[in-house]
Design a protein around this motif. Sequence first.
Motif, short mmCIF file in Angstrom:
data_model
loop_
_atom_site.label_atom_id
_atom_site.label_comp_id
_atom_site.label_asym_id
_atom_site.label_seq_id
_atom_site.Cartn_x
_atom_site.Cartn_y
_atom_site.Cartn_z
N PHE A 23 0.85 -1.17 0.00
CA PHE A 23 0.00 0.00 0.00
C PHE A 23 0.89 1.23 0.00
N MET A 24 0.45 2.26 -0.68
CA MET A 24 1.12 3.55 -0.60
C MET A 24 0.03 4.61 -0.67
N PHE A 25 0.20 5.66 0.15
CA PHE A 25 -0.75 6.76 0.09
C PHE A 25 -0.01 8.05 0.39
N ARG A 26 -0.53 9.13 -0.18
CA ARG A 26 0.03 10.45 0.03
C ARG A 26 -0.55 11.04 1.31
N HIS A 35 6.58 2.32 17.50
CA HIS A 35 6.62 1.00 18.11
C HIS A 35 5.22 0.40 18.28
N ASP A 36 4.18 1.18 18.04
CA ASP A 36 2.81 0.75 18.30
C ASP A 36 2.18 0.20 17.01
N LEU A 37 2.15 -1.12 16.91
CA LEU A 37 1.61 -1.77 15.72
C LEU A 37 0.13 -1.44 15.51
N ALA A 38 -0.63 -1.31 16.58
CA ALA A 38 -2.06 -1.00 16.46
C ALA A 38 -2.27 0.36 15.81
N ILE A 39 -1.43 1.33 16.15
CA ILE A 39 -1.55 2.66 15.54
C ILE A 39 -1.22 2.59 14.06
N LYS A 40 -0.19 1.85 13.69
CA LYS A 40 0.17 1.70 12.28
C LYS A 40 -0.99 1.10 11.50
N LYS A 41 -1.61 0.09 12.07
CA LYS A 41 -2.75 -0.56 11.40
C LYS A 41 -3.92 0.41 11.26
N GLN A 65 -4.84 -7.65 9.98
CA GLN A 65 -4.72 -8.90 10.75
C GLN A 65 -3.28 -9.38 10.85
N ASP A 66 -2.39 -8.85 10.03
CA ASP A 66 -1.00 -9.32 9.98
C ASP A 66 -0.22 -8.87 11.21
N THR A 67 0.37 -9.83 11.92
CA THR A 67 1.16 -9.50 13.11
C THR A 67 2.56 -8.99 12.76
N HIS A 68 2.93 -9.05 11.47
CA HIS A 68 4.25 -8.59 11.04
C HIS A 68 4.14 -7.44 10.03
N LEU A 69 3.08 -6.67 10.13
CA LEU A 69 2.88 -5.54 9.21
C LEU A 69 4.08 -4.61 9.25
N TYR A 70 4.58 -4.26 8.06
CA TYR A 70 5.66 -3.27 7.96
C TYR A 70 5.02 -1.98 7.48
N PHE A 71 5.26 -0.90 8.22
CA PHE A 71 4.67 0.39 7.90
C PHE A 71 5.74 1.45 8.11
#
Length: 178
Positions: A23-26, A35-41, A65-71
């Motif tokens: 995904f990419m967005f402007r 460090h907060d995965l929930a915020i990234k999601k 749902q991905d526990t390894h999401l890269y953001f």
Amino acid sequence: PMYSFPGHIVGIMSYNKKTLAFFMFRSSWIDYDYHDLAIKKRILADAFAGHHEWRVPELVDAAVQDTHLYFDSESQIKMPGWHNGRVALVGDAAYCASTLSGRGTSLALTGAWFLAKALREHPGDLGQAWEQYERDQRPHVIRHQATAAPGGALLAPATQDEIDTRNRGLAARPADEE
């Protein structure tokens, strides 16, 4: 396959025998706890909320749902100098050209080469070594950082007209340029 809509792109690719969504967005700069995965999601889901075209909802749901999401942001490091005292930086720590340039590895390699060369040629004078390193490497960094600038506009055009123009240009390219 990829799907674009103003300011966004979402796609699916295979890498290392795995299927991945990207995904990419402007946006303007987003200040959040890295460090907060929930915020990234939440940021990702909010950026694509309300877009029900193609497979966007399905892919966003899978990403959330991905526990390894890269953001991360597409960013560059532009520093006036790459040393302080006896410490010199090289590679992304000194002059990250963003993934949009496609030149991070080559800049790290030329930087390491020029740094080693400068240290070899000025073994007793770090000031001279640092100056030579920056003089030799900086033109490469400037050139490659500049190649990243149009990348975001090409990948995630701001308007539908810009998307259509990009797509016509890509469709008109000869096959040997791909």
